[in-house]
Design an enzyme around this catalytic site. Sequence first.
Site, mmCIF file in Angstrom:
data_model
loop_
_atom_site.group_PDB
_atom_site.id
_atom_site.type_symbol
_atom_site.label_atom_id
_atom_site.label_comp_id
_atom_site.label_asym_id
_atom_site.label_seq_id
_atom_site.Cartn_x
_atom_site.Cartn_y
_atom_site.Cartn_z
ATOM 1 N N THR A 179 12.032 8.831 3.711
ATOM 2 C CA THR A 179 12.791 10.079 3.551
ATOM 3 C C THR A 179 13.652 10.010 2.282
ATOM 4 O O THR A 179 13.911 8.932 1.741
ATOM 5 C CB THR A 179 13.731 10.326 4.756
ATOM 6 O OG1 THR A 179 14.759 9.336 4.752
ATOM 7 C CG2 THR A 179 12.973 10.302 6.071
ATOM 8 N N HIS A 180 14.114 11.165 1.866
ATOM 9 C CA HIS A 180 14.991 11.246 0.695
ATOM 10 C C HIS A 180 16.199 10.323 0.877
ATOM 11 O O HIS A 180 16.567 9.566 -0.027
ATOM 12 C CB HIS A 180 15.448 12.704 0.528
ATOM 13 C CG HIS A 180 16.285 12.929 -0.685
ATOM 14 N ND1 HIS A 180 15.746 13.149 -1.934
ATOM 15 C CD2 HIS A 180 17.630 12.953 -0.854
ATOM 16 C CE1 HIS A 180 16.726 13.310 -2.815
ATOM 17 N NE2 HIS A 180 17.871 13.200 -2.193
ATOM 18 N N GLN A 205 18.412 37.514 -18.157
ATOM 19 C CA GLN A 205 18.885 36.159 -18.453
ATOM 20 C C GLN A 205 18.940 35.272 -17.207
ATOM 21 O O GLN A 205 18.656 34.071 -17.272
ATOM 22 C CB GLN A 205 20.262 36.212 -19.118
ATOM 23 C CG GLN A 205 20.203 36.788 -20.526
ATOM 24 C CD GLN A 205 21.575 36.901 -21.174
ATOM 25 O OE1 GLN A 205 22.592 36.589 -20.563
ATOM 26 N NE2 GLN A 205 21.608 37.339 -22.417
ATOM 27 N N ARG A 232 6.508 41.872 -13.069
ATOM 28 C CA ARG A 232 7.287 42.636 -12.082
ATOM 29 C C ARG A 232 8.372 43.458 -12.796
ATOM 30 O O ARG A 232 9.269 42.889 -13.435
ATOM 31 C CB ARG A 232 7.920 41.667 -11.075
ATOM 32 C CG ARG A 232 8.896 42.309 -10.112
ATOM 33 C CD ARG A 232 8.218 43.240 -9.143
ATOM 34 N NE ARG A 232 9.146 43.693 -8.114
ATOM 35 C CZ ARG A 232 8.910 44.728 -7.321
ATOM 36 N NH1 ARG A 232 7.759 45.411 -7.425
ATOM 37 N NH2 ARG A 232 9.784 45.092 -6.408
ATOM 38 N N CYS A 251 0.851 -1.212 0.000
ATOM 39 C CA CYS A 251 0.000 0.000 0.000
ATOM 40 C C CYS A 251 0.876 1.247 0.000
ATOM 41 O O CYS A 251 0.554 2.242 -0.661
ATOM 42 C CB CYS A 251 -0.909 0.019 1.230
ATOM 43 S SG CYS A 251 -2.139 -1.271 1.231
ATOM 44 N N GLU A 307 6.542 9.078 3.866
ATOM 45 C CA GLU A 307 6.538 8.015 2.826
ATOM 46 C C GLU A 307 7.963 7.657 2.395
ATOM 47 O O GLU A 307 8.222 7.417 1.225
ATOM 48 C CB GLU A 307 5.700 8.436 1.618
ATOM 49 C CG GLU A 307 4.211 8.498 1.881
ATOM 50 C CD GLU A 307 3.594 7.128 2.144
ATOM 51 O OE1 GLU A 307 4.235 6.119 1.816
ATOM 52 O OE2 GLU A 307 2.483 7.091 2.682
#
Length: 171
Positions: free
Chosen positions: A152-153, A66, A55, A25, A150
Amino acid sequence: MFQDVFVPDANVLPNGKGLKAPLGCLTQARFGIAFGVVGAAMACFETATEYAKRRIMFGKPIGSYQLVQEQLAWMLTEIVKAQLLSIQCGRMKEAGTCGPEQVSMAKRNNCEIALEIARRARDILGANGITSEYPVMRHMCNLESVKTYEGTHNIHTLVLGEAITGLAAYR
Ligand SMILES: Cc1cc2nc3c(=O)[nH]c(=O)nc-3n(C[C@H](O)[C@H](O)[C@H](O)COP(=O)(O)OP(=O)(O)OC[C@H]3O[C@@H](n4cnc5c(N)ncnc54)[C@H](O)[C@@H]3O)c2cc1C
């Protein structure tokens, strides 16, 4: 040990055995997250683009400079790459070949780039970027949470590292 904590009920997960079903799941949830964070990134990119066109600083829209265009070009490229990663996972899912490692790659990458896009969009909006008048800061706060929940990195990095090398680096 885990059985003491949680035993899936046959009525809740009829085809589930042990922890495989609830962990499956979570893989489905991560698959959704990989798509969802791209939506947040798109909202930040679109907000920054519209803002940059309006802006005026030093007599011209900041979008004409650029350095700002480089930021926007980077954001859009990362969004398209993340979309392709998610779509490829979806295609593999339909073919029955998408495993947890592929989902880890998509969740890890897409959360990382979405958060970086939110940060860069916030920068383009200047001080306005921190206000609730624009959605960027809200998305950034949410994405900081999604980077952690869900999986961690870092942990998804280790999932990929194990899949690549066959060597687990969790402990
Ligand atoms: C908004 C939100 C909602 C959540 N919802 C749920 C939920 O519904 N259900 C649920 O069960 N949990 C939920 N969580 C908890 C989430 O899953 C945990 O916060 C997450 O797993 C990290 O655990 P931790 O906070 O204990 O951090 P820790 O495990 O202490 O990790 C702290 C840091 O150390 C890093 N780290 C840990 N171990 C290693 C390692 N071996 N190598 C390298 N780095 C490592 C981590 O990547 C992280 O950067 C939620 C969290 C948040 C923020």
